[in-house]
Design an enzyme around this catalytic site. Structure first.
Site, PDB file in Angstrom:
ATOM      1  N   LYS A  52      45.038  49.278  30.462  1.00 54.20           N
ATOM      2  CA  LYS A  52      43.808  49.172  29.658  1.00 54.20           C
ATOM      3  C   LYS A  52      43.227  50.564  29.402  1.00 54.20           C
ATOM      4  O   LYS A  52      42.799  50.869  28.289  1.00 54.20           O
ATOM      5  CB  LYS A  52      42.794  48.264  30.368  1.00 54.20           C
ATOM      6  CG  LYS A  52      43.195  46.791  30.321  1.00 54.20           C
ATOM      7  CD  LYS A  52      42.362  45.901  31.230  1.00 54.20           C
ATOM      8  CE  LYS A  52      42.973  44.488  31.271  1.00 54.20           C
ATOM      9  NZ  LYS A  52      42.322  43.571  32.212  1.00 54.20           N
ATOM     10  N   GLN A  96      38.110  43.104  37.001  1.00 52.62           N
ATOM     11  CA  GLN A  96      39.505  42.655  37.064  1.00 52.62           C
ATOM     12  C   GLN A  96      39.651  41.543  38.104  1.00 52.62           C
ATOM     13  O   GLN A  96      39.176  41.664  39.231  1.00 52.62           O
ATOM     14  CB  GLN A  96      40.421  43.852  37.399  1.00 52.62           C
ATOM     15  CG  GLN A  96      41.900  43.542  37.313  1.00 52.62           C
ATOM     16  CD  GLN A  96      42.379  43.192  35.905  1.00 52.62           C
ATOM     17  OE1 GLN A  96      41.876  43.706  34.908  1.00 52.62           O
ATOM     18  NE2 GLN A  96      43.362  42.313  35.816  1.00 52.62           N
ATOM     19  N   ASP A 119      35.539  40.452  28.266  1.00 53.62           N
ATOM     20  CA  ASP A 119      36.598  39.542  28.705  1.00 53.62           C
ATOM     21  C   ASP A 119      36.332  38.122  28.202  1.00 53.62           C
ATOM     22  O   ASP A 119      37.227  37.273  28.256  1.00 53.62           O
ATOM     23  CB  ASP A 119      36.646  39.489  30.243  1.00 53.62           C
ATOM     24  CG  ASP A 119      37.848  40.206  30.824  1.00 53.62           C
ATOM     25  OD1 ASP A 119      38.855  40.344  30.103  1.00 53.62           O
ATOM     26  OD2 ASP A 119      37.769  40.600  31.994  1.00 53.62           O
TER      27      ASP A 119
HETATM   28  N1  GUN Z   1      43.399  39.057  35.553  1.00 54.17           N
HETATM   29  C1  GUN Z   1      44.429  38.562  34.817  1.00 54.17           C
HETATM   30  N2  GUN Z   1      44.124  38.593  33.506  1.00 54.17           N
HETATM   31  C2  GUN Z   1      42.884  39.118  33.419  1.00 54.17           C
HETATM   32  C3  GUN Z   1      42.036  39.424  32.306  1.00 54.17           C
HETATM   33  O1  GUN Z   1      42.349  39.184  31.132  1.00 54.17           O
HETATM   34  N3  GUN Z   1      40.831  39.980  32.633  1.00 54.17           N
HETATM   35  C4  GUN Z   1      40.466  40.217  33.910  1.00 54.17           C
HETATM   36  N4  GUN Z   1      39.257  40.731  34.122  1.00 54.17           N
HETATM   37  N5  GUN Z   1      41.227  39.954  34.952  1.00 54.17           N
HETATM   38  C5  GUN Z   1      42.432  39.413  34.696  1.00 54.17           C
END
Ligand code: GUN
Length: 291
Positions: A52, A96, A119
């Site tokens: 990211k 996350q 998100d």
């Molecule tokens: N863990 C797995 N996929 C995601 C996501 O798209 N966002 C976040 N914050 N955690 C994740």
């Protein structure tokens, strides 16, 4: 069989975002800023967050990772969320997942300002998404519908079988594909761990979204000719390579691909689309905050 190339598609969209960002900066705007909170040492989470950050740099965003130890208390994490909610330099942030077991994920997600929830996990954004109102759509479902749209895949009237009912993927993608929309108007069936005879449903499916997290679950004899397959699974399987693992999807690719009209690879399918969708959401947050 046509490969749904998430890597190439996401690179194209990322380049378009970068152009928009430079145009914002040209007229005196600020670069979009994304912050990620990473709690603990989960290997996959570290890789996702690093990807990211890389994508942010490529699109001309600024970004930051707030690293907190696995022993972080729920209160300390909530305090960090409150700080980011109030920080005017932060356009959007993510926590996350998964979080350590002692932290209540729902409580943390509900503490995020919905306007910074890029998100799309906050109940306000989930509810608005389900009603078809403007919202942040969570990154993986958003990436999947974008990929289907980019390849011009007809979804109207098709039977879509979603494998998995997670809050992050299964349930939101099932909802989106049933909506009156470009990549929508599907008849949707959700299958999960308690579904009896999943193959009965997948053999009928025109489109399959596999998001169970079970490596190579979907076999060749479970699909019909011409099916469209989107593989969301990314399980790390340990091996003797330099990395120490390789990634395996929820689809037995070698068996399913010859029968499919379109199929995503793993890696290089849904994963990069998820990241570019997060960038889109962050750009949207930044644009609405600066206007
Ligand atoms: N863990 C797995 N996929 C995601 C996501 O798209 N966002 C976040 N914050 N955690 C994740």
């Amino acid at each position: 069989m046509i490969l749904l190339d998430g890597k190439a598609t996401s690179a194209r969209i990322k380049a378009q975002i970068a152009v928009q960002v430079e145009a914002m900066v040209q007229v005196g705007g600020k670069r979009p800023h994304l912050t990620a909170i990473l709690v603990g040492e989960d290997g996959a989470s570290k890789t996702y967050v690093a990807n990211k950050e890389k994508a942010c740099a490529a699109a001309g965003f600024t970004s930051e990772v707030v690293r907190m130890p696995a022993s972080t208390s729920e209160e300390a994490l909530l305090a960090e969320v409150a700080r980011l909610n109030a920080d005017p330099d932060v356009d959007g942030f993510i926590v996350q997942l998964p979080l350590p077991k002692h932290i209540n994920e729902n409580r943390v997600i509900e503490a995020i300002d919905p306007r910074k929830d890029v998100d799309g996990f906050h109940p306000e954004n989930v509810g608005r998404m389900m009603l078809g109102l403007p919202s942040f759509i969570s990154a993986t479902p958003f990436g999947i519908v974008t990929l289907l749209e980019e390849y011009g895949i007809e979804t109207s009237g098709k039977h879509c079988v979603v494998l998995g009912r997670s809050n992050i993927v299964g349930r939101p993608i099932a909802n989106l594909l049933s909506q009156k929309a470009k990549a929508g108007d599907c008849t949707v069936t959700i299958c999960h761990s308690r579904t009896k005879d999943i193959a009965k449903y997948t053999r009928e499916a025109d489109i399959i979204i596999a998001a169970l997290g079970v490596p190579e679950f979907l076999k060749g004899d479970m699909v019909k000719e011409g099916v469209v397959v989107v593989d969301v699974g990314i399980t790390r399987i340990a091996d003797s390579s330099e990395k120490g693992y390789h990634l395996v999807g929820d689809v037995a690719f070698d068996e399913v691909a010859p029968k499919a009209s379109y199929i995503t690879p793993v890696p290089g399918g849904v994963g990069p689309m998820t990241i570019v969708s997060l960038l889109k959401n962050t750009l949207k947050a930044a644009t609405s905050r600066q206007s």
